[in-house]
Design a protein around this motif. Structure first.
Motif, PDB file in Angstrom:
ATOM      1  N   ILE A   1       0.833  -1.203   0.000  1.00 15.77           N
ATOM      2  CA  ILE A   1       0.000   0.000   0.000  1.00 15.77           C
ATOM      3  C   ILE A   1       0.857   1.237   0.000  1.00 15.77           C
ATOM      4  CG2 ILE A   1      -1.729   1.264   1.358  1.00 15.77           C
ATOM      5  CD1 ILE A   1      -2.803  -1.413   2.294  1.00 15.77           C
ATOM      6  N   ARG A   2       1.981   1.167   0.792  1.00 19.09           N
ATOM      7  CA  ARG A   2       2.873   2.318   0.843  1.00 19.09           C
ATOM      8  C   ARG A   2       3.510   2.568  -0.519  1.00 19.09           C
ATOM      9  NH1 ARG A   2       7.042   1.977   5.620  1.00 19.09           N
ATOM     10  NH2 ARG A   2       5.054   1.963   6.726  1.00 19.09           N
ATOM     11  N   PHE A   3       3.818   1.498  -1.218  1.00 17.31           N
ATOM     12  CA  PHE A   3       4.436   1.639  -2.542  1.00 17.31           C
ATOM     13  C   PHE A   3       3.469   2.272  -3.509  1.00 17.31           C
ATOM     14  CE2 PHE A   3       5.047  -0.167  -6.788  1.00 17.31           C
ATOM     15  CZ  PHE A   3       6.304   0.334  -7.107  1.00 17.31           C
ATOM     16  N   LEU A   4       2.218   1.879  -3.470  1.00 15.43           N
ATOM     17  CA  LEU A   4       1.222   2.420  -4.406  1.00 15.43           C
ATOM     18  C   LEU A   4       0.999   3.896  -4.131  1.00 15.43           C
ATOM     19  CD1 LEU A   4      -1.388  -0.496  -4.466  1.00 15.43           C
ATOM     20  CD2 LEU A   4       0.267   0.132  -6.244  1.00 15.43           C
ATOM     21  N   ILE A   5       1.016   4.273  -2.841  1.00 13.80           N
ATOM     22  CA  ILE A   5       0.809   5.687  -2.526  1.00 13.80           C
ATOM     23  C   ILE A   5       1.954   6.513  -3.065  1.00 13.80           C
ATOM     24  CG2 ILE A   5       0.639   7.332  -0.616  1.00 13.80           C
ATOM     25  CD1 ILE A   5      -0.811   5.155   0.987  1.00 13.80           C
ATOM     26  N   VAL A   6       3.202   6.007  -2.920  1.00 14.15           N
ATOM     27  CA  VAL A   6       4.377   6.750  -3.423  1.00 14.15           C
ATOM     28  C   VAL A   6       4.327   6.857  -4.940  1.00 14.15           C
ATOM     29  CG1 VAL A   6       6.898   6.716  -3.565  1.00 14.15           C
ATOM     30  CG2 VAL A   6       5.773   6.161  -1.425  1.00 14.15           C
ATOM     31  N   ALA A   7       3.912   5.733  -5.593  1.00 15.37           N
ATOM     32  CA  ALA A   7       3.867   5.745  -7.070  1.00 15.37           C
ATOM     33  C   ALA A   7       2.820   6.735  -7.570  1.00 15.37           C
ATOM     34  CB  ALA A   7       3.586   4.339  -7.588  1.00 15.37           C
TER      35      ALA A   7
END
Length: 257
Positions: free
Chosen positions: A3-9
């Motif tokens: 989820i953290r990766f998707l938010i950063v992307a």
């Protein structure tokens, strides 16, 4: 972690799009204004002019501006049509005035007999005002009857021989004249009119028998007649009375010269 990766992307993508919109770019080239020659185009006026009720005026390209609401001028009549109309208008009254009036119908008659030419001329002068044509006509004297005779023979015997030859040729109704200036002539018929005598004479001559026509009885004296043509406005009975003639006879107008 995912989820953290998707938010950063997603944040990186939003930042990239913002930078793309903020980067200055050249303005796109305007499409060429293609206009057909002679075709009017619509030009927009300022809003204050539109609010005031001024109409939009099309501006033609490549040609002088022509008012759109102009009313076409009436087409003048062609020269032949104008000339024909003028001639008709001018000729109509003249034709009505100069139309020939029907002439009165003519009637023809003969008045007579007059014993002399002078009396016939006096009647002609008395009627002249009511006559369109007139002529004097002489009627030759007529015999009471007519006989067809051969030439007198030298003797009674020769007359009898002539009679036999005539009978052998197919003729009848004959007798031999015994006395007078026509003695020993062969008579071949007596006729009340000259036409009958002339027919008998023609058949005898054709058969080879010379003959002649002799008037018999008292002959009527020569007379004169007045042939006239008059309009139907004049009474034939009145003209007859004024002429002083004893008789009035019908006459074909074609016989009047």
């Amino acid at each position: 972690m995912l989820i953290r990766f998707l938010i950063v992307a997603l944040a990186i993508l939003n930042l990239g799009v913002a930078l793309w919109w903020m980067t200055p770019r050249p303005a796109p080239a305007a499409a060429p204004d293609v206009r057909e020659t002679g075709v009017a185009t619509l030009e927009l006026l300022p809003m204050d002019a539109v609010g005031a009720g001024a109409p939009a005026v099309p501006a033609p390209t490549g040609a002088a501006a022509t008012p759109a609401a102009a009313t076409p001028a009436p087409t003048p009549a062609t020269a032949p049509d104008a000339a024909r109309a003028a001639a008709t208008a001018a000729a109509t009254p003249a034709a009505a005035v100069s139309a020939p009036q029907p002439s009165p119908q003519q009637q023809c008659a003969s008045f007579g007999p007059f014993p002399s030419r002078e009396q016939a001329q006096a009647a002609q002068a008395a009627l002249r005002a009511d006559l369109s044509r007139s002529q004097l006509r002489e009627v030759q004297p007529k015999a009471a009857s007519y006989r067809v005779l051969t030439a007198p023979a030298a003797s009674r015997e020769e007359a009898q021989a002539m009679a036999r030859r005539i009978v052998e040729a197919g003729f009848s109704d004959y007798f031999i004249i015994a006395q007078g200036e026509d003695a020993n002539a062969v008579a071949l018929g007596q006729y009340r009119n000259r036409e009958g005598a002339e027919r008998r004479l023609a058949t005898l001559v054709a058969a080879g028998f010379p003959a002649r026509i002799v008037g018999n009885g008292v002959e009527a004296a020569a007379s004169w007649w007045l042939d006239v043509a008059h309009a139907d406005t004049a009474s034939a009975a009145d003209l007859h009375k004024r002429s002083g003639a004893a008789q009035r006879q019908a006459l074909e107008c074609a016989r009047l010269r």
